[in-house]
Design a protein around this motif. Structure first.
Motif, PDB file in Angstrom:
ATOM      1  N   ILE A   6      92.064   0.550  15.192  1.00 41.86           N
ATOM      2  CA  ILE A   6      91.077   0.719  14.284  1.00 41.86           C
ATOM      3  C   ILE A   6      90.011  -0.330  14.735  1.00 41.86           C
ATOM      4  CG2 ILE A   6      89.668  -0.129  12.431  1.00 41.86           C
ATOM      5  CD1 ILE A   6      92.625   0.965  10.633  1.00 41.86           C
ATOM      6  N   ALA A   7      90.041  -0.814  15.775  1.00 50.36           N
ATOM      7  CA  ALA A   7      89.143  -1.845  16.146  1.00 50.36           C
ATOM      8  C   ALA A   7      88.887  -1.004  17.600  1.00 50.36           C
ATOM      9  CB  ALA A   7      89.870  -2.999  17.256  1.00 50.36           C
ATOM     10  N   ASP A   8      89.267  -0.303  18.480  1.00 47.06           N
ATOM     11  CA  ASP A   8      88.545   1.271  19.198  1.00 47.06           C
ATOM     12  C   ASP A   8      87.246   1.726  18.461  1.00 47.06           C
ATOM     13  OD1 ASP A   8      90.225  -0.139  21.425  1.00 47.06           O
ATOM     14  OD2 ASP A   8      91.775   0.880  21.388  1.00 47.06           O
ATOM     15  N   ALA A   9      88.216   2.989  17.051  1.00 44.09           N
ATOM     16  CA  ALA A   9      87.393   3.429  16.658  1.00 44.09           C
ATOM     17  C   ALA A   9      86.179   2.571  15.929  1.00 44.09           C
ATOM     18  CB  ALA A   9      88.565   4.421  15.025  1.00 44.09           C
ATOM     19  N   ILE A  10      86.130   1.650  15.380  1.00 42.13           N
ATOM     20  CA  ILE A  10      84.766   1.069  15.111  1.00 42.13           C
ATOM     21  C   ILE A  10      83.959   1.306  16.635  1.00 42.13           C
ATOM     22  CG2 ILE A  10      83.721  -1.224  14.738  1.00 42.13           C
ATOM     23  CD1 ILE A  10      86.859  -1.434  12.776  1.00 42.13           C
ATOM     24  N   SER A  11      84.193   0.509  18.350  1.00 45.95           N
ATOM     25  CA  SER A  11      83.407   0.976  19.095  1.00 45.95           C
ATOM     26  C   SER A  11      83.466   1.787  19.430  1.00 45.95           C
ATOM     27  CB  SER A  11      84.423   0.388  19.933  1.00 45.95           C
ATOM     28  OG  SER A  11      83.925  -0.107  20.670  1.00 45.95           O
ATOM     29  N   VAL A  12      84.327   3.121  18.591  1.00 48.96           N
ATOM     30  CA  VAL A  12      83.720   4.749  19.469  1.00 48.96           C
ATOM     31  C   VAL A  12      82.615   5.283  18.007  1.00 48.96           C
ATOM     32  CG1 VAL A  12      84.196   6.810  19.155  1.00 48.96           C
ATOM     33  CG2 VAL A  12      85.558   5.170  20.879  1.00 48.96           C
ATOM     34  N   LEU A  13      82.698   5.063  17.356  1.00 54.06           N
ATOM     35  CA  LEU A  13      81.794   4.902  15.704  1.00 54.06           C
ATOM     36  C   LEU A  13      80.203   3.940  16.725  1.00 54.06           C
ATOM     37  CD1 LEU A  13      84.334   5.051  13.252  1.00 54.06           C
ATOM     38  CD2 LEU A  13      83.403   6.942  14.174  1.00 54.06           C
ATOM     39  N   GLU A  14      80.226   3.369  17.053  1.00 55.58           N
ATOM     40  CA  GLU A  14      79.233   2.964  17.035  1.00 55.58           C
ATOM     41  C   GLU A  14      78.419   3.119  18.087  1.00 55.58           C
ATOM     42  OE1 GLU A  14      80.744  -1.841  17.475  1.00 55.58           O
ATOM     43  OE2 GLU A  14      80.382  -2.266  15.262  1.00 55.58           O
ATOM     44  N   GLU A  15      79.064   3.359  19.267  1.00 49.70           N
ATOM     45  CA  GLU A  15      78.132   3.931  20.633  1.00 49.70           C
ATOM     46  C   GLU A  15      77.325   5.680  19.657  1.00 49.70           C
ATOM     47  OE1 GLU A  15      76.424   4.547  23.785  1.00 49.70           O
ATOM     48  OE2 GLU A  15      77.341   2.577  22.585  1.00 49.70           O
ATOM     49  N   LEU A  16      78.530   5.857  18.938  1.00 45.79           N
ATOM     50  CA  LEU A  16      78.405   7.776  18.762  1.00 45.79           C
ATOM     51  C   LEU A  16      77.065   7.445  18.070  1.00 45.79           C
ATOM     52  CD1 LEU A  16      79.141  10.768  18.509  1.00 45.79           C
ATOM     53  CD2 LEU A  16      80.565   9.753  16.366  1.00 45.79           C
ATOM     54  N   TYR A  17      77.637   6.414  17.004  1.00 51.09           N
ATOM     55  CA  TYR A  17      75.892   6.679  15.753  1.00 51.09           C
ATOM     56  C   TYR A  17      75.137   5.736  17.112  1.00 51.09           C
ATOM     57  CZ  TYR A  17      73.146   4.209  11.967  1.00 51.09           C
ATOM     58  OH  TYR A  17      72.625   4.047  10.714  1.00 51.09           O
ATOM     59  N   SER A  18      74.671   5.408  17.748  1.00 53.61           N
ATOM     60  CA  SER A  18      73.435   5.026  18.262  1.00 53.61           C
ATOM     61  C   SER A  18      73.284   6.020  18.702  1.00 53.61           C
ATOM     62  CB  SER A  18      73.664   3.389  19.109  1.00 53.61           C
ATOM     63  OG  SER A  18      73.138   3.377  20.011  1.00 53.61           O
ATOM     64  N   SER A  19      73.955   6.802  19.991  1.00 49.54           N
ATOM     65  CA  SER A  19      73.365   8.278  20.463  1.00 49.54           C
ATOM     66  C   SER A  19      73.134   9.289  19.827  1.00 49.54           C
ATOM     67  CB  SER A  19      75.237   8.344  20.984  1.00 49.54           C
ATOM     68  OG  SER A  19      75.579   7.255  22.685  1.00 49.54           O
ATOM     69  N   LEU A  20      73.632   9.222  18.635  1.00 47.12           N
ATOM     70  CA  LEU A  20      73.326  10.235  17.552  1.00 47.12           C
ATOM     71  C   LEU A  20      71.980   9.729  17.057  1.00 47.12           C
ATOM     72  CD1 LEU A  20      76.538  10.838  15.183  1.00 47.12           C
ATOM     73  CD2 LEU A  20      74.703  12.076  16.741  1.00 47.12           C
ATOM     74  N   ASP A  21      71.453   8.481  16.407  1.00 47.20           N
ATOM     75  CA  ASP A  21      69.677   7.841  16.769  1.00 47.20           C
ATOM     76  C   ASP A  21      69.453   8.242  17.452  1.00 47.20           C
ATOM     77  OD1 ASP A  21      68.608   6.221  14.424  1.00 47.20           O
ATOM     78  OD2 ASP A  21      68.248   5.188  15.447  1.00 47.20           O
ATOM     79  N   ASP A  22      69.167   7.791  18.510  1.00 45.33           N
ATOM     80  CA  ASP A  22      68.319   8.074  19.554  1.00 45.33           C
ATOM     81  C   ASP A  22      68.575   9.355  20.074  1.00 45.33           C
ATOM     82  OD1 ASP A  22      68.450   5.346  20.061  1.00 45.33           O
ATOM     83  OD2 ASP A  22      69.573   5.742  22.192  1.00 45.33           O
ATOM     84  N   ALA A  23      69.239  10.494  19.487  1.00 48.58           N
ATOM     85  CA  ALA A  23      69.115  11.581  19.793  1.00 48.58           C
ATOM     86  C   ALA A  23      68.113  12.461  18.746  1.00 48.58           C
ATOM     87  CB  ALA A  23      70.531  12.701  19.458  1.00 48.58           C
ATOM     88  N   TYR A  24      68.285  11.405  17.570  1.00 50.17           N
ATOM     89  CA  TYR A  24      67.924  12.138  16.169  1.00 50.17           C
ATOM     90  C   TYR A  24      66.224  12.127  16.726  1.00 50.17           C
ATOM     91  CZ  TYR A  24      65.118  11.624  11.379  1.00 50.17           C
ATOM     92  OH  TYR A  24      64.146  11.793  10.625  1.00 50.17           O
ATOM     93  N   TRP A  25      65.736  10.405  17.130  1.00 51.12           N
ATOM     94  CA  TRP A  25      64.160  10.434  17.279  1.00 51.12           C
ATOM     95  C   TRP A  25      63.729  10.932  18.459  1.00 51.12           C
ATOM     96  CZ3 TRP A  25      61.868   8.292  13.527  1.00 51.12           C
ATOM     97  CH2 TRP A  25      62.740   7.729  12.915  1.00 51.12           C
ATOM     98  N   GLU A  26      64.563  11.435  19.046  1.00 50.94           N
ATOM     99  CA  GLU A  26      63.612  12.666  20.420  1.00 50.94           C
ATOM    100  C   GLU A  26      64.032  14.309  20.144  1.00 50.94           C
ATOM    101  OE1 GLU A  26      66.466  10.904  23.227  1.00 50.94           O
ATOM    102  OE2 GLU A  26      65.927   8.913  22.842  1.00 50.94           O
ATOM    103  N   ALA A  27      64.703  14.506  18.504  1.00 55.40           N
ATOM    104  CA  ALA A  27      64.473  15.686  18.577  1.00 55.40           C
ATOM    105  C   ALA A  27      63.085  15.890  18.014  1.00 55.40           C
ATOM    106  CB  ALA A  27      65.295  15.689  17.196  1.00 55.40           C
ATOM    107  N   SER A  28      62.896  17.498  18.849  1.00 58.52           N
ATOM    108  CA  SER A  28      61.608  18.065  18.615  1.00 58.52           C
ATOM    109  C   SER A  28      61.219  19.156  17.128  1.00 58.52           C
ATOM    110  CB  SER A  28      60.928  18.488  19.900  1.00 58.52           C
ATOM    111  OG  SER A  28      62.038  19.954  20.335  1.00 58.52           O
ATOM    112  N   SER A  29      62.057  19.130  16.746  1.00 61.41           N
ATOM    113  CA  SER A  29      62.119  20.293  15.346  1.00 61.41           C
ATOM    114  C   SER A  29      62.944  18.983  14.072  1.00 61.41           C
ATOM    115  CB  SER A  29      62.661  21.218  15.591  1.00 61.41           C
ATOM    116  OG  SER A  29      63.922  21.350  15.495  1.00 61.41           O
TER     117      SER A  29
END
Length: 108
Positions: A6-29
């Motif tokens: 679970i500790a590894d999962a939390i780390s992976v999910l936090e990075e995924l969340y952060s990356s998705l958030d960046d992609a959201y703000w950079e999306a053009s449509s």
């Protein structure tokens, strides 16, 4: 990540969340933003459920918890295949590709 704790999962999910958030703000449509928002919401829900566990439980084996995230995993796989079309900034695409690879290793 062969142990899938679970500790590894939390780390992976936090990075995924952060990356998705960046992609959201950079999306053009709006459609792309909606897609990223849905994935961010599902990832956040999964992290929220894991956050309810005690620290002593973080060494237990990780399994998908929320139904919302279980359904989003398929959409994340689709995103991984069409990443170049959805994410325009190279740095964000690389971070997101690495996060998706880590997630795939975690849940397989």
């Amino acid at each position: 990540m062969s142990d899938r704790c679970i500790a590894d999962a939390i780390s992976v999910l936090e990075e995924l969340y952060s990356s998705l958030d960046d992609a959201y703000w950079e999306a053009s449509s709006v459609d792309t933003k909606d897609r990223f928002y849905s994935l961010i919401s599902a990832t956040n829900h999964e992290m929220s459920e894991l956050g309810k566990l005690s620290i002593q439980d973080h060494d237990l084996t990780y399994e998908l918890v929320s139904r919302e995230f279980q359904m989003a995993v398929h959409k994340l796989g689709d995103l991984e295949e069409g990443l170049e079309d959805s994410v325009l900034r190279a740095r964000t695409a690389l971070r997101l590709a690495e996060a998706l690879k880590s997630l795939r290793q975690l849940i397989n």
